[in-house]
Motif scaffolding. Structure first.
Motif, short mmCIF file in Angstrom:
data_model
loop_
_atom_site.label_atom_id
_atom_site.label_comp_id
_atom_site.label_asym_id
_atom_site.label_seq_id
_atom_site.Cartn_x
_atom_site.Cartn_y
_atom_site.Cartn_z
N ARG A 1 54.77 41.71 45.11
CA ARG A 1 55.37 42.98 45.62
C ARG A 1 56.16 42.54 46.86
O ARG A 1 55.71 41.75 47.86
CB ARG A 1 54.27 44.06 45.99
N ALA A 2 57.50 42.90 46.98
CA ALA A 2 58.14 42.60 47.96
C ALA A 2 59.53 43.51 48.26
O ALA A 2 60.04 43.88 47.32
CB ALA A 2 58.82 41.03 47.94
N THR A 3 59.88 43.37 49.56
CA THR A 3 61.07 44.06 49.59
C THR A 3 62.16 43.38 50.81
O THR A 3 61.11 42.68 51.97
CB THR A 3 61.06 45.58 50.08
N MET A 4 63.32 43.32 50.89
CA MET A 4 63.97 42.40 51.78
C MET A 4 64.55 43.54 52.70
O MET A 4 65.20 44.34 52.38
CB MET A 4 65.08 41.64 51.17
N MET A 5 64.52 43.09 54.22
CA MET A 5 65.16 43.78 55.09
C MET A 5 66.16 43.11 55.88
O MET A 5 65.88 41.84 56.26
CB MET A 5 63.92 44.22 56.03
N LEU A 6 67.06 44.03 56.05
CA LEU A 6 68.42 43.16 57.06
C LEU A 6 68.22 43.93 58.24
O LEU A 6 68.37 45.21 58.51
CB LEU A 6 69.74 43.45 56.38
N GLY A 7 67.91 43.28 59.32
CA GLY A 7 67.84 43.74 60.71
C GLY A 7 66.32 44.49 60.87
O GLY A 7 65.66 44.31 60.04
N TYR A 8 65.86 44.70 62.15
CA TYR A 8 64.41 45.56 62.21
C TYR A 8 64.83 46.26 63.38
O TYR A 8 65.64 46.28 64.27
CB TYR A 8 63.60 44.25 62.69
N ALA A 9 63.60 47.11 63.77
CA ALA A 9 63.51 47.85 64.71
C ALA A 9 62.84 47.36 66.07
O ALA A 9 61.73 46.81 65.71
CB ALA A 9 62.91 49.13 64.29
#
Length: 202
Positions: free
Chosen positions: A138-146
């Motif tokens: 299980r995974a998801t890629m994020m561009l940027g963060y808060a």
């Protein structure tokens, strides 16, 4: 503002680590209106996390081509499960930087535990592993963060900007983004219609 603290391999967890932030109706910052955020690091130095319900137009093959991991012919031949690997807009800070939130069945030297079952890896090794079909289940890629500076997030919560609740892994990795905000609220037993700008904290 001081740099947002990134999770460290060995650290005491802050009280918001592993929590969801759910934006209240009074959240006027367009970056965060109707967002669900997973907090990965929280300390006296600030906090960082990832928006879980904002789409990103870039595809995984786009990323692989940009990073020169594959050429165009190889990208075309990717199996559907890899080609459709989801990328999301993780937040307004460092939007050109990629992070992978994933289950703890994949670990590299650069993987950082952010909760009991979830890790964060921000290096190319996991991107290459996913492209080969050898990544986490299980995974998801994020561009940027808060990111928030010292005391900033606590102040926003005190001003009724956010609801907080324990994170749920199935919601973190759920690919259906459009109704994730409402489903995150439903896990708390509330609906958006029940909330008001002046409501108390759940």
């Amino acid at each position: 503002m001081k740099p947002t603290p990134m999770p460290q391999k060995k650290r005491e967890r802050g009280f918001l680590d592993g929590q969801f932030l759910i934006a209240m109706p009074g959240m006027f910052d367009a970056n965060f209106a109707r967002t669900v955020i997973f907090i990965c690091a929280h300390s006296d130095d600030g906090a960082m996390g990832f928006v879980l319900n904002r789409p990103q137009q870039l595809t995984f093959p786009d990323v692989l081509l940009h990073l020169d991991i594959l050429d165009e012919d190889e990208a075309i031949r990717l199996p559907p499960i890899t080609r459709d690997f989801q990328i999301q807009a993780g937040g307004p800070v460092e939007t050109g930087r990629g992070f992978v939130l994933h289950s703890d069945d994949y670990l590299s030297d650069s993987s950082i535990p952010v909760s009991d079952d979830i890790c964060l890896t921000a290096t190319l090794d996991i991107v290459r592993a996913i492209s080969r079909g050898e990544g986490p289940v299980r995974a998801t890629m994020m561009l940027g963060y808060a990111g928030w500076g010292p005391g900033q997030l606590e102040a926003e919560i005190a001003q009724n900007g956010w609801l907080t609740s324990p994170a749920r892994e199935e919601l973190i990795f759920d690919k259906s983004l459009d109704d994730k905000y409402d489903r995150a609220l439903a896990l708390m037993g509330v609906s958006a219609a029940m909330l008001s700008v002046d409501a108390g904290h759940a």
